[in-house]
Design a protein around this motif. Structure first.
Motif, PDB file in Angstrom:
ATOM      1  N   ALA A 185       0.992  -1.255  -0.068  1.00 55.23           N
ATOM      2  CA  ALA A 185       0.027   0.123  -0.077  1.00 55.23           C
ATOM      3  C   ALA A 185       0.734   1.328  -0.067  1.00 55.23           C
ATOM      4  CB  ALA A 185      -0.870   0.048   1.106  1.00 55.23           C
ATOM      5  N   SER A 186       0.442   2.412  -0.429  1.00 50.48           N
ATOM      6  CA  SER A 186       1.076   3.743  -0.405  1.00 50.48           C
ATOM      7  C   SER A 186       0.371   4.694   0.371  1.00 50.48           C
ATOM      8  CB  SER A 186       1.260   4.182  -1.990  1.00 50.48           C
ATOM      9  OG  SER A 186       0.017   4.454  -2.652  1.00 50.48           O
ATOM     10  N   VAL A 187       0.740   5.604   1.112  1.00 51.80           N
ATOM     11  CA  VAL A 187       0.016   6.701   1.744  1.00 51.80           C
ATOM     12  C   VAL A 187       0.437   8.043   1.178  1.00 51.80           C
ATOM     13  CG1 VAL A 187      -0.279   7.475   4.223  1.00 51.80           C
ATOM     14  CG2 VAL A 187       0.399   5.071   3.787  1.00 51.80           C
ATOM     15  N   SER A 188      -0.553   8.839   1.422  1.00 51.63           N
ATOM     16  CA  SER A 188      -0.486  10.359   1.042  1.00 51.63           C
ATOM     17  C   SER A 188      -1.166  11.320   2.139  1.00 51.63           C
ATOM     18  CB  SER A 188      -0.853  10.765  -0.620  1.00 51.63           C
ATOM     19  OG  SER A 188      -2.229  10.290  -0.604  1.00 51.63           O
ATOM     20  N   ALA A 189      -1.046  12.320   2.170  1.00 51.26           N
ATOM     21  CA  ALA A 189      -1.477  13.250   3.267  1.00 51.26           C
ATOM     22  C   ALA A 189      -1.784  14.762   2.698  1.00 51.26           C
ATOM     23  CB  ALA A 189      -0.719  13.079   4.642  1.00 51.26           C
ATOM     24  N   LEU A 190      -2.629  15.191   3.325  1.00 52.24           N
ATOM     25  CA  LEU A 190      -3.189  16.568   2.860  1.00 52.24           C
ATOM     26  C   LEU A 190      -3.466  17.122   4.377  1.00 52.24           C
ATOM     27  CD1 LEU A 190      -5.534  16.281  -0.079  1.00 52.24           C
ATOM     28  CD2 LEU A 190      -3.068  16.993  -0.197  1.00 52.24           C
ATOM     29  N   LEU A 191      -3.012  18.747   4.209  1.00 50.42           N
ATOM     30  CA  LEU A 191      -3.564  19.478   5.556  1.00 50.42           C
ATOM     31  C   LEU A 191      -4.477  20.669   5.011  1.00 50.42           C
ATOM     32  CD1 LEU A 191      -3.361  20.569   8.353  1.00 50.42           C
ATOM     33  CD2 LEU A 191      -1.578  22.143   7.710  1.00 50.42           C
ATOM     34  N   LYS A 192      -5.729  20.625   5.688  1.00 48.46           N
ATOM     35  CA  LYS A 192      -6.636  21.534   5.016  1.00 48.46           C
ATOM     36  C   LYS A 192      -6.842  22.609   6.174  1.00 48.46           C
ATOM     37  CE  LYS A 192      -9.093  18.328   2.028  1.00 48.46           C
ATOM     38  NZ  LYS A 192     -10.617  17.586   1.710  1.00 48.46           N
ATOM     39  N   ASP A 193      -6.529  23.699   6.041  1.00 45.16           N
ATOM     40  CA  ASP A 193      -6.679  24.773   7.126  1.00 45.16           C
ATOM     41  C   ASP A 193      -7.732  25.734   6.608  1.00 45.16           C
ATOM     42  OD1 ASP A 193      -5.003  27.268   6.815  1.00 45.16           O
ATOM     43  OD2 ASP A 193      -3.872  25.702   6.093  1.00 45.16           O
ATOM     44  N   GLU A 194      -8.399  26.433   7.550  1.00 46.49           N
ATOM     45  CA  GLU A 194      -9.418  27.629   7.312  1.00 46.49           C
ATOM     46  C   GLU A 194      -8.891  28.601   6.778  1.00 46.49           C
ATOM     47  OE1 GLU A 194     -11.561  28.516  10.743  1.00 46.49           O
ATOM     48  OE2 GLU A 194      -9.788  29.141  11.980  1.00 46.49           O
ATOM     49  N   ALA A 195      -7.659  29.006   7.111  1.00 49.25           N
ATOM     50  CA  ALA A 195      -7.120  30.164   6.492  1.00 49.25           C
ATOM     51  C   ALA A 195      -6.348  30.116   5.277  1.00 49.25           C
ATOM     52  CB  ALA A 195      -6.183  30.786   7.606  1.00 49.25           C
ATOM     53  N   ASN A 196      -5.346  29.100   4.805  1.00 45.84           N
ATOM     54  CA  ASN A 196      -4.811  29.103   3.733  1.00 45.84           C
ATOM     55  C   ASN A 196      -5.287  27.754   2.803  1.00 45.84           C
ATOM     56  OD1 ASN A 196      -3.015  31.040   4.804  1.00 45.84           O
ATOM     57  ND2 ASN A 196      -2.561  29.388   6.342  1.00 45.84           N
ATOM     58  N   GLY A 197      -6.262  27.127   3.029  1.00 44.45           N
ATOM     59  CA  GLY A 197      -6.514  26.020   2.183  1.00 44.45           C
ATOM     60  C   GLY A 197      -5.957  24.793   2.160  1.00 44.45           C
ATOM     61  N   THR A 198      -5.604  24.054   1.331  1.00 43.45           N
ATOM     62  CA  THR A 198      -5.104  22.701   1.217  1.00 43.45           C
ATOM     63  C   THR A 198      -3.669  22.720   0.853  1.00 43.45           C
ATOM     64  OG1 THR A 198      -7.396  21.898   0.558  1.00 43.45           O
ATOM     65  CG2 THR A 198      -5.386  20.342   0.198  1.00 43.45           C
ATOM     66  N   HIS A 199      -2.863  22.079   1.690  1.00 33.35           N
ATOM     67  CA  HIS A 199      -1.393  21.740   1.445  1.00 33.35           C
ATOM     68  C   HIS A 199      -1.207  20.277   1.583  1.00 33.35           C
ATOM     69  CE1 HIS A 199      -1.091  25.920   2.401  1.00 33.35           C
ATOM     70  NE2 HIS A 199      -1.824  25.689   3.529  1.00 33.35           N
ATOM     71  N   VAL A 200       0.001  19.668   0.771  1.00 36.75           N
ATOM     72  CA  VAL A 200       0.338  18.308   0.657  1.00 36.75           C
ATOM     73  C   VAL A 200       1.430  18.305   1.804  1.00 36.75           C
ATOM     74  CG1 VAL A 200       1.733  16.602  -0.613  1.00 36.75           C
ATOM     75  CG2 VAL A 200       0.421  18.374  -1.636  1.00 36.75           C
ATOM     76  N   ILE A 201       1.182  17.243   2.482  1.00 32.77           N
ATOM     77  CA  ILE A 201       2.062  17.066   3.612  1.00 32.77           C
ATOM     78  C   ILE A 201       3.148  15.831   2.985  1.00 32.77           C
ATOM     79  CG2 ILE A 201       2.228  15.805   5.882  1.00 32.77           C
ATOM     80  CD1 ILE A 201      -0.569  16.915   6.453  1.00 32.77           C
ATOM     81  N   THR A 202       4.472  15.920   3.216  1.00 34.21           N
ATOM     82  CA  THR A 202       5.456  15.237   2.769  1.00 34.21           C
ATOM     83  C   THR A 202       5.495  14.117   3.943  1.00 34.21           C
ATOM     84  OG1 THR A 202       6.406  17.065   1.356  1.00 34.21           O
ATOM     85  CG2 THR A 202       7.650  14.884   1.824  1.00 34.21           C
ATOM     86  N   LEU A 203       5.509  12.910   3.434  1.00 28.93           N
ATOM     87  CA  LEU A 203       5.692  11.765   4.342  1.00 28.93           C
ATOM     88  C   LEU A 203       6.843  11.028   3.991  1.00 28.93           C
ATOM     89  CD1 LEU A 203       1.908  10.175   3.907  1.00 28.93           C
ATOM     90  CD2 LEU A 203       3.116  11.668   5.737  1.00 28.93           C
ATOM     91  N   THR A 204       7.638  10.611   5.019  1.00 24.97           N
ATOM     92  CA  THR A 204       9.072   9.917   5.223  1.00 24.97           C
ATOM     93  C   THR A 204       8.640   8.565   5.368  1.00 24.97           C
ATOM     94  OG1 THR A 204      10.162  11.842   5.576  1.00 24.97           O
ATOM     95  CG2 THR A 204      11.496   9.752   5.876  1.00 24.97           C
ATOM     96  N   ASP A 205       9.094   7.659   4.579  1.00 18.60           N
ATOM     97  CA  ASP A 205       9.009   6.320   4.751  1.00 18.60           C
ATOM     98  C   ASP A 205      10.006   5.679   5.908  1.00 18.60           C
ATOM     99  OD1 ASP A 205       6.585   5.896   3.198  1.00 18.60           O
ATOM    100  OD2 ASP A 205       8.040   5.495   1.379  1.00 18.60           O
ATOM    101  N   GLY A 206       9.596   4.821   6.620  1.00 17.98           N
ATOM    102  CA  GLY A 206      10.581   4.232   7.642  1.00 17.98           C
ATOM    103  C   GLY A 206      10.448   2.911   7.593  1.00 17.98           C
ATOM    104  N   GLU A 207      11.131   2.129   8.409  1.00 19.19           N
ATOM    105  CA  GLU A 207      11.218   0.652   8.377  1.00 19.19           C
ATOM    106  C   GLU A 207       9.865  -0.116   8.971  1.00 19.19           C
ATOM    107  OE1 GLU A 207      14.363  -0.399  11.108  1.00 19.19           O
ATOM    108  OE2 GLU A 207      15.839   0.288   9.779  1.00 19.19           O
ATOM    109  N   ASN A 208       9.549  -1.168   8.490  1.00 18.78           N
ATOM    110  CA  ASN A 208       8.326  -1.891   8.971  1.00 18.78           C
ATOM    111  C   ASN A 208       7.211  -1.363   8.718  1.00 18.78           C
ATOM    112  OD1 ASN A 208      10.101  -3.817  10.190  1.00 18.78           O
ATOM    113  ND2 ASN A 208      10.438  -2.734  11.914  1.00 18.78           N
ATOM    114  N   ASN A 209       7.073  -0.837   7.229  1.00 23.10           N
ATOM    115  CA  ASN A 209       5.728  -0.014   6.846  1.00 23.10           C
ATOM    116  C   ASN A 209       5.452   1.027   7.807  1.00 23.10           C
ATOM    117  OD1 ASN A 209       5.517  -2.296   4.906  1.00 23.10           O
ATOM    118  ND2 ASN A 209       4.043  -3.614   6.635  1.00 23.10           N
TER     119      ASN A 209
END
Length: 199
Positions: free
Chosen positions: A86-110
């Protein structure tokens, strides 16, 4: 004979020979299904995040609400995928500035992680898990960061001041300042008053 099956279609040919030396080839297509697992085994926002509503259950649902104090400007997002494909992505939605991509770092053991800047007010972190077969599941975390309630002044100055502003000791609210300006200064415009506040 054993064959290593890949995900998706795998054609296998079988040739049959008779006693006369003639042959006939048969093709068998084996389809190995892709994983449909799109869940998380863990999802957390670290210290400082206080849960006010938690919908975590045995189906690995991790939707919850929470809050952080004004002094908390960042949260550490960590999680663990249930399946390595599986793959994972993330977004941050805030009331003042809209939507931003959250950069995720992969680690060990999924595992995966990220440091997320949290603006004041209402925020929502949306984590999308995409299974190997491209089906998806979303996890939503609502984060309320308390807005700054401090309206005190950290500094004050007036153009052409002779002496710096001094708090009026008779004012119990600490909101009155006395300042001396030059004798030839007959008026003060708002632009000439510099006020420092806590942001």
């Amino acid at each position: 004979k054993k064959s290593n099956l890949q995900f998706g279609t795998n054609p296998v040919e079988i040739t049959v020979y008779n006693e006369a030396g003639n042959d006939n080839t048969y093709t068998i297509t084996l389809t190995r299904e892709k994983y449909s697992i799109k869940t998380l085994d863990a999802l957390n926002l670290g210290d400082g995040f206080t849960r006010t509503y938690d919908k975590t259950d045995s189906n690995r649902t991790y939707d919850y609400d929470g809050k952080v104090p004004y002094a908390t400007t960042q949260l550490t997002l960590t999680g663990t995928k249930s399946n390595q494909y599986a793959s994972v992505s993330a977004l941050l939605k805030d009331e003042a500035n809209g939507t931003h991509v959250i950069t995720l770092t992969d680690g060990e053991n999924n595992t995966f992680s990220s440091t997320v800047d949290i603006p004041t007010g209402t925020n929502q972190i949306v984590i999308t898990v995409t299974a190997q077969d491209n089906t998806q599941q979303e996890y939503k975390i609502n984060v309320e960061r308390t807005k700054n309630s401090d309206n005190s002044v950290t500094s004050l100055s007036v153009a052409d001041q002779v002496t710096p502003p001094v708090l009026d000791s008779s004012d119990e609210t600490n909101s009155t300042y006395n300042v001396t300006v030059a004798y030839n200064k007959t008026s003060v415009q708002a632009a000439e008053v510099a006020v420092g506040v806590i942001s």
